[in-house]
Write a protein that holds these residues in place. Structure first.
Motif, PDB file in Angstrom:
ATOM      1  N   GLY A  72       0.824  -1.209   0.000  1.00 50.70           N
ATOM      2  CA  GLY A  72       0.000   0.000   0.000  1.00 50.70           C
ATOM      3  C   GLY A  72       0.852   1.251   0.000  1.00 50.70           C
ATOM      4  N   PRO A  73       0.274   2.359  -0.400  1.00 41.97           N
ATOM      5  CA  PRO A  73       1.027   3.613  -0.415  1.00 41.97           C
ATOM      6  C   PRO A  73       1.219   4.136   1.006  1.00 41.97           C
ATOM      7  CG  PRO A  73      -1.262   4.042  -0.879  1.00 41.97           C
ATOM      8  CD  PRO A  73      -1.117   2.533  -0.814  1.00 41.97           C
ATOM      9  N   GLU A  74       2.197   4.998   1.172  1.00 42.33           N
ATOM     10  CA  GLU A  74       2.341   5.705   2.441  1.00 42.33           C
ATOM     11  C   GLU A  74       1.275   6.782   2.481  1.00 42.33           C
ATOM     12  OE1 GLU A  74       6.196   7.082   3.532  1.00 42.33           O
ATOM     13  OE2 GLU A  74       7.099   5.102   3.235  1.00 42.33           O
ATOM     14  N   LEU A  75       0.662   6.953   3.647  1.00 41.93           N
ATOM     15  CA  LEU A  75      -0.375   7.958   3.853  1.00 41.93           C
ATOM     16  C   LEU A  75       0.033   8.775   5.071  1.00 41.93           C
ATOM     17  CD1 LEU A  75      -3.435   5.548   3.491  1.00 41.93           C
ATOM     18  CD2 LEU A  75      -2.476   7.017   1.708  1.00 41.93           C
ATOM     19  N   ALA A  76      -0.072  10.091   4.987  1.00 43.83           N
ATOM     20  CA  ALA A  76       0.386  10.936   6.087  1.00 43.83           C
ATOM     21  C   ALA A  76      -0.690  11.906   6.522  1.00 43.83           C
ATOM     22  CB  ALA A  76       1.641  11.695   5.675  1.00 43.83           C
ATOM     23  N   GLY A  77      -0.793  12.074   7.820  1.00 44.47           N
ATOM     24  CA  GLY A  77      -1.683  13.056   8.425  1.00 44.47           C
ATOM     25  C   GLY A  77      -0.884  13.935   9.362  1.00 44.47           C
ATOM     26  N   LEU A 113      -0.893  13.622  12.784  1.00 49.43           N
ATOM     27  CA  LEU A 113      -0.390  12.854  13.922  1.00 49.43           C
ATOM     28  C   LEU A 113       0.384  11.608  13.528  1.00 49.43           C
ATOM     29  CD1 LEU A 113      -3.580  12.872  16.201  1.00 49.43           C
ATOM     30  CD2 LEU A 113      -1.539  14.311  16.424  1.00 49.43           C
ATOM     31  N   VAL A 114      -0.023  10.984  12.439  1.00 47.52           N
ATOM     32  CA  VAL A 114       0.551   9.692  12.073  1.00 47.52           C
ATOM     33  C   VAL A 114       0.940   9.633  10.611  1.00 47.52           C
ATOM     34  CG1 VAL A 114      -0.755   8.431  13.847  1.00 47.52           C
ATOM     35  CG2 VAL A 114      -1.687   8.611  11.525  1.00 47.52           C
ATOM     36  N   ARG A 115       1.800   8.678  10.364  1.00 43.33           N
ATOM     37  CA  ARG A 115       2.157   8.291   8.999  1.00 43.33           C
ATOM     38  C   ARG A 115       1.890   6.797   8.912  1.00 43.33           C
ATOM     39  NH1 ARG A 115       7.255   6.813   5.960  1.00 43.33           N
ATOM     40  NH2 ARG A 115       8.113   6.335   7.996  1.00 43.33           N
ATOM     41  N   LEU A 116       1.216   6.375   7.854  1.00 45.10           N
ATOM     42  CA  LEU A 116       0.975   4.958   7.611  1.00 45.10           C
ATOM     43  C   LEU A 116       1.913   4.513   6.514  1.00 45.10           C
ATOM     44  CD1 LEU A 116      -2.944   4.949   7.504  1.00 45.10           C
ATOM     45  CD2 LEU A 116      -1.427   4.943   9.485  1.00 45.10           C
ATOM     46  N   ARG A 117       2.581   3.394   6.775  1.00 46.71           N
ATOM     47  CA  ARG A 117       3.505   2.861   5.777  1.00 46.71           C
ATOM     48  C   ARG A 117       3.435   1.346   5.831  1.00 46.71           C
ATOM     49  NH1 ARG A 117       6.954   0.536   8.902  1.00 46.71           N
ATOM     50  NH2 ARG A 117       7.914   1.540  10.701  1.00 46.71           N
ATOM     51  N   PRO A 118       3.847   0.694   4.741  1.00 46.20           N
ATOM     52  CA  PRO A 118       3.905  -0.769   4.786  1.00 46.20           C
ATOM     53  C   PRO A 118       4.863  -1.230   5.886  1.00 46.20           C
ATOM     54  CG  PRO A 118       4.096   0.021   2.537  1.00 46.20           C
ATOM     55  CD  PRO A 118       4.211   1.224   3.434  1.00 46.20           C
ATOM     56  N   PHE A 119       4.607  -2.419   6.391  1.00 47.13           N
ATOM     57  CA  PHE A 119       5.483  -2.994   7.415  1.00 47.13           C
ATOM     58  C   PHE A 119       6.879  -3.239   6.843  1.00 47.13           C
ATOM     59  CE2 PHE A 119       1.536  -3.877   9.512  1.00 47.13           C
ATOM     60  CZ  PHE A 119       1.857  -3.852  10.852  1.00 47.13           C
ATOM     61  N   VAL A 120       7.874  -3.056   7.706  1.00 43.24           N
ATOM     62  CA  VAL A 120       9.261  -3.387   7.387  1.00 43.24           C
ATOM     63  C   VAL A 120       9.762  -4.319   8.488  1.00 43.24           C
ATOM     64  CG1 VAL A 120       9.714  -1.257   6.094  1.00 43.24           C
ATOM     65  CG2 VAL A 120      10.119  -1.308   8.569  1.00 43.24           C
ATOM     66  N   GLU A 121      10.818  -5.053   8.202  1.00 44.32           N
ATOM     67  CA  GLU A 121      11.295  -6.067   9.149  1.00 44.32           C
ATOM     68  C   GLU A 121      11.596  -5.512  10.530  1.00 44.32           C
ATOM     69  OE1 GLU A 121      13.852  -9.280   7.923  1.00 44.32           O
ATOM     70  OE2 GLU A 121      13.378  -8.862   5.821  1.00 44.32           O
ATOM     71  N   PRO A 137      -1.969 -11.412  -0.905  1.00 45.91           N
ATOM     72  CA  PRO A 137      -3.084 -10.939  -1.742  1.00 45.91           C
ATOM     73  C   PRO A 137      -4.328 -10.601  -0.919  1.00 45.91           C
ATOM     74  CG  PRO A 137      -2.837 -13.324  -1.930  1.00 45.91           C
ATOM     75  CD  PRO A 137      -1.703 -12.837  -1.089  1.00 45.91           C
ATOM     76  N   GLY A 138      -5.154  -9.701  -1.459  1.00 48.15           N
ATOM     77  CA  GLY A 138      -6.441  -9.391  -0.872  1.00 48.15           C
ATOM     78  C   GLY A 138      -6.395  -8.504   0.347  1.00 48.15           C
ATOM     79  N   ARG A 139      -5.272  -7.808   0.567  1.00 49.84           N
ATOM     80  CA  ARG A 139      -5.167  -6.995   1.778  1.00 49.84           C
ATOM     81  C   ARG A 139      -4.092  -5.928   1.643  1.00 49.84           C
ATOM     82  NH1 ARG A 139      -4.588 -10.620   6.370  1.00 49.84           N
ATOM     83  NH2 ARG A 139      -3.772  -8.884   7.555  1.00 49.84           N
ATOM     84  N   TYR A 140      -4.264  -4.881   2.416  1.00 48.39           N
ATOM     85  CA  TYR A 140      -3.254  -3.854   2.600  1.00 48.39           C
ATOM     86  C   TYR A 140      -3.044  -3.709   4.103  1.00 48.39           C
ATOM     87  CZ  TYR A 140      -3.761  -2.341  -2.239  1.00 48.39           C
ATOM     88  OH  TYR A 140      -3.772  -2.286  -3.605  1.00 48.39           O
TER      89      TYR A 140
END
Length: 192
Positions: A4-9, A11-19, A60-63
């Motif tokens: 999924g794309p990074e999304l920023a507001g 208070l928070v930033r949403l990003r894909p999980f990293v190790e 598949p089928g999820r973000y």
């Protein structure tokens, strides 16, 4: 499924999980109250959580997004601490629908981070240049009225109740089924 794309507001930033999120993800599944409020009864090993964090962006089928503090100073990212997770799963390309899940670490509940994360994900879910969905649903346990009030304040509508569907210790608890439709969504003008 692509990450999924990074999304920023604000208070928070949403990003894909990293190790490097594996330790904080482990903390999520060790939190008794979080497990109780989400109806999670499974137990996990550290190795399972590390594998999940590594593999989930490509499932598949999820973000799946890590909710992070995303603190910036002078345009530079100075803190990327994971505060929780938010997920759009059960994506249905024909029905243009998905399910939403949210789980915050204990110190970050009730502080507005989850609300902003949900609004960012819904903005992406309903946008024509995002996922272009028609409907996003969720279920919330009846033992979690605070979460139900949060979802209602964002625009989710109660659709029904699944009786005694989750265990809560020695007793059963109901799930309240809720959804929001694209024409009911009122985006924030400040969400990016």
């Amino acid at each position: 499924m692509a990450r999924g794309p990074e999304l920023a507001g604000e208070l928070v930033r949403l990003r894909p999980f990293v190790e490097s999120d594996a330790e904080r993800a482990w903390e999520l599944v060790q939190d008794p109250e979080g497990l109780r409020l989400t109806g999670t009864t499974a137990s996990f090993t550290r190795e399972q959580i590390a594998a999940w964090v590594r593999d989930v962006p490509e499932r598949p089928g999820r973000y799946d997004w890590a909710i992070t503090s995303g603190v910036r100073r002078d345009g530079e990212l100075v803190s990327d601490e994971m505060l929780g997770e938010i997920v759009l799963n059960d994506l249905d390309d024909d029905a243009l629908s998905a399910n939403l899940r949210l789980n915050m670490l204990p110190n970050y509940r009730g502080r507005g981070y989850g609300r902003e994360a949900i609004r960012l994900v819904l903005g992406h879910a309903f946008a024509a240049d995002g996922l272009g969905l028609h409907r996003v649903s969720l279920d919330v346990l009846d033992i979690n009225p605070r979460a139900q009030m949060l979802y209602e304040s964002i625009g989710f509508t109660v659709e029904g109740r699944l009786r005694e569907v989750y265990r809560d210790g020695d007793r059963w608890t109901d799930a309240i089924v809720m959804s929001i439709l694209e024409h009911e969504w009122e985006p924030d003008s400040d969400a990016v």
